[in-house]
Each structure stands twice: as C-alpha cells, then as structure tokens.
Design an enzyme around this catalytic site. Structure first.
Site, PDB file in Angstrom:
ATOM      1  N   ASP A 141      46.026  65.246  64.481  1.00 32.79           N
ATOM      2  CA  ASP A 141      44.630  65.276  64.067  1.00 32.79           C
ATOM      3  C   ASP A 141      44.059  66.682  64.212  1.00 32.79           C
ATOM      4  O   ASP A 141      44.685  67.588  64.753  1.00 32.79           O
ATOM      5  CB  ASP A 141      43.780  64.202  64.764  1.00 32.79           C
ATOM      6  CG  ASP A 141      43.441  64.532  66.202  1.00 32.79           C
ATOM      7  OD1 ASP A 141      43.828  65.593  66.696  1.00 32.79           O
ATOM      8  OD2 ASP A 141      42.762  63.706  66.836  1.00 32.79           O
ATOM      9  N   ILE A 142      42.866  66.850  63.670  1.00 38.45           N
ATOM     10  CA  ILE A 142      42.227  68.161  63.597  1.00 38.45           C
ATOM     11  C   ILE A 142      41.487  68.424  64.903  1.00 38.45           C
ATOM     12  O   ILE A 142      40.685  67.597  65.349  1.00 38.45           O
ATOM     13  CB  ILE A 142      41.241  68.220  62.410  1.00 38.45           C
ATOM     14  CG1 ILE A 142      41.991  67.887  61.111  1.00 38.45           C
ATOM     15  CG2 ILE A 142      40.576  69.585  62.316  1.00 38.45           C
ATOM     16  CD1 ILE A 142      41.066  67.646  59.933  1.00 38.45           C
ATOM     17  N   GLU A 181      39.827  61.866  61.355  1.00 39.34           N
ATOM     18  CA  GLU A 181      40.524  63.137  61.160  1.00 39.34           C
ATOM     19  C   GLU A 181      41.987  63.052  61.571  1.00 39.34           C
ATOM     20  O   GLU A 181      42.657  64.077  61.745  1.00 39.34           O
ATOM     21  CB  GLU A 181      39.816  64.252  61.952  1.00 39.34           C
ATOM     22  CG  GLU A 181      40.107  64.294  63.430  1.00 39.34           C
ATOM     23  CD  GLU A 181      39.264  63.360  64.266  1.00 39.34           C
ATOM     24  OE1 GLU A 181      39.005  63.686  65.441  1.00 39.34           O
ATOM     25  OE2 GLU A 181      38.876  62.287  63.766  1.00 39.34           O
TER      26      GLU A 181
END
Length: 299
Positions: free
Chosen positions: A177-178, A220
């Site tokens: 994920d970001i 995300e």
C-alpha cells in the site's frame, strides 16, 4: 498500519429497476466509478437537450463532493457527434486523464472524470450489449485503476492455489500500500490521491507478466498474485516496483508528489488451506514493513 481504513463494501451493480428501457442504439454515459454507491452502473442516455453535470440540484446529473462545482460539465450534441465541455469548474473535467480545454469530441469508450466520479461514453448500434458488458466488468474491475477488484482476486487466487498444488509449482503473493496516503489526500486533495492510485496501477501493469494478477484490494492497498514464482522472485519484483515508484515523478497539476510503498511478500505453504490465509500472511508482512519505517519490503 495503513493511514486510513476503508471498510469493504460489496455492491451489486446492474440496471436500475426504475430505469426505463432505452431505444436500441441510444448513446449514453455509464457511471463506472463513484463514491455514491447508488450511482454505480447507472446509465444516462444522451439526448438532444444538453446534459449538465454538477453539484447543484438543477443539473440533469447531480454529484456529491467538494471537488464538484455547482455546474461542472456539459455533454451535448454538436453536428453529428457528442462533445463534453468543462463549465469553468474549480477542479477541471478530465477525458481519458487529460484535462479538458474548451470542447472535447467523445469517442466510444472514452472515460470522463468529474470530481471523484468517472463516466464511460458508449456509442453505436450495439450500445445495449456494450452496456451489459460494462456492467459485468464492474463486478470484477476497479473503475478508477482498471485493476481487478478484491472479489476477483480471491476467486483467481483460489484457482491458482489449486493449480499450483496439482502441478507442484510455487505461488507467491505481494500485498502493498501507499505510505502516508491520507497525508497526500489532505495536502494535495482527493483528486490528486486518485491520480496517484491510477499512476501506481499503470506502473505496476507495465511491469508484470500477462499471467500475473493485479488487484486493488481496497483503499490504497493492492495485491499481486504471482503464479510459478518462488519467494525470492516475488521479493525481487517487489523491490523493483518499490524502487520504480520511489523514483517516479507524480506530477498532478502544479504539484509534485513524493510517493513510496510498503510491501509484504509471502509464498504458498502446506499450511495455507484457503486464499484468505495466504493473503493474511502477506498482509501481516506489509504491516511489519509499515512498522519498520515504510518504503521497504518484508518477507
């Protein structure tokens, strides 16, 4: 842990029960991505009267969201073709990720983004079949990133587990994920956040093989299923993606956004009885990477 948790929702998409049947060949726009669940999959026929889109109640299509202007965009007929124009909106209107300047002629399959909502333009004698095909796509594809969705991920991973065990071949999963995604939204705005998600999906899709399955897991967070790939190969790919994203210039309007990802990598073992067990192990390693300082791969 991820900067925000987005609850998983299962939404059934399909023609609205109250939607009148459309004449065969009626050009239309279909909502393929939205944060208003009741709009997902809804079809709006384009007629002689211009179709206005915006936050104001007097529009033909009313959208929620701070990034949507009161009268945001206009779809209308110009001679023998449909065009879309931005109505001096604050945040702009986009066609196929390019900001509209003046008037843009629409071609079959074009995607028009107004705030957080994406419409797909369908045109031609086979609009009805195109529409039903699009409705099917909505059940397996994330409309924003064009990656598969979580539902498809689980189904595909179950198949790959069965095949991997039958032929005694390795299978690995990456979960990533970001980093600080909430901060990106807060500082640069949600449209910039959507841009980052799409750019990351584009970077990943350019790097992976055809038989590898890429999905937006939620919010995300993304997943990659890597058939016939042992753990060392998965870690090598993860490091390559991490580095590419760290070095990539995410330029949205006047902003340059620094983006990194954290990754967890896991290989199928005899203890993994179902897809969710393998995903859970990769997800736990992702959280280990987050706790360890982010922008790293754990396995």
């Amino acid at each position: 842990m991820s900067d925000f948790e987005e609850p998983t929702r299962v939404t059934t998409v399909g023609p609205s029960k109250n939607e009148p049947s459309q004449p065969k060949g009626t050009d239309c726009i279909v909502v393929i991505y939205t944060k208003q669940p009741t709009l997902l999959g809804k079809r709006f026929p384009l007629e002689a009267t211009p179709t206005s889109v915006g936050r104001g109640a007097d529009n033909h299509i009313v959208l929620d969201g701070d990034s949507v202007s009161r009268r945001h965009a206009l779809f209308e007929r110009s001679e023998d073709q449909w065009v879309v124009s931005d109505n001096r909106s604050t945040n702009g209107t986009y066609c196929n990720d390019e900001q509209i300047q003046g008037v843009t002629v629409l071609r079959n399959g074009d995607r028009v983004k107004v705030g957080p909502t994406i419409f797909k333009f369908l045109s031609g004698a086979d609009v009805e079949s195109q529409y039903h095909e699009e409705i099917y796509r909505l059940t397996i594809i994330d409309g924003l990133t064009q990656a598969y969705n979580a539902r498809y991920l689980y189904e595909a991973l179950e198949r790959e587990i069965i095949r991997g065990r039958r032929h005694d071949r390795p299978l690995s999963v990456l979960m990533f994920d970001i980093d600080f995604f909430k901060r990106i939204n807060d500082v640069h705005g949600h449209l910039a956040g959507d841009f980052v998600l799409k750019e990351i999906a584009r970077i990943v899709q350019q790097r992976i093989r055809r038989d590898e399955i890429f999905a937006r897991y939620g919010g995300e967070e993304f997943a990659l299923v890597l058939p016939e790939t042992p753990l060392d190969g998965a870690v090598s790919l993860a490091e390559s993606l991490r580095q590419r994203i760290e070095e990539h210039v995410f330029a949205f309007q006047a902003d340059s956004i620094k983006v990194t990802i954290s990754v967890g990598a896991a290989q199928l073992t005899e203890a993994d009885k179902q897809a969710n067990e393998l995903i859970k192990r990769a997800d736990e390693l992702l959280y280990t990477a987050k706790r360890g300082g982010r922008n790293r791969v754990c396995y």
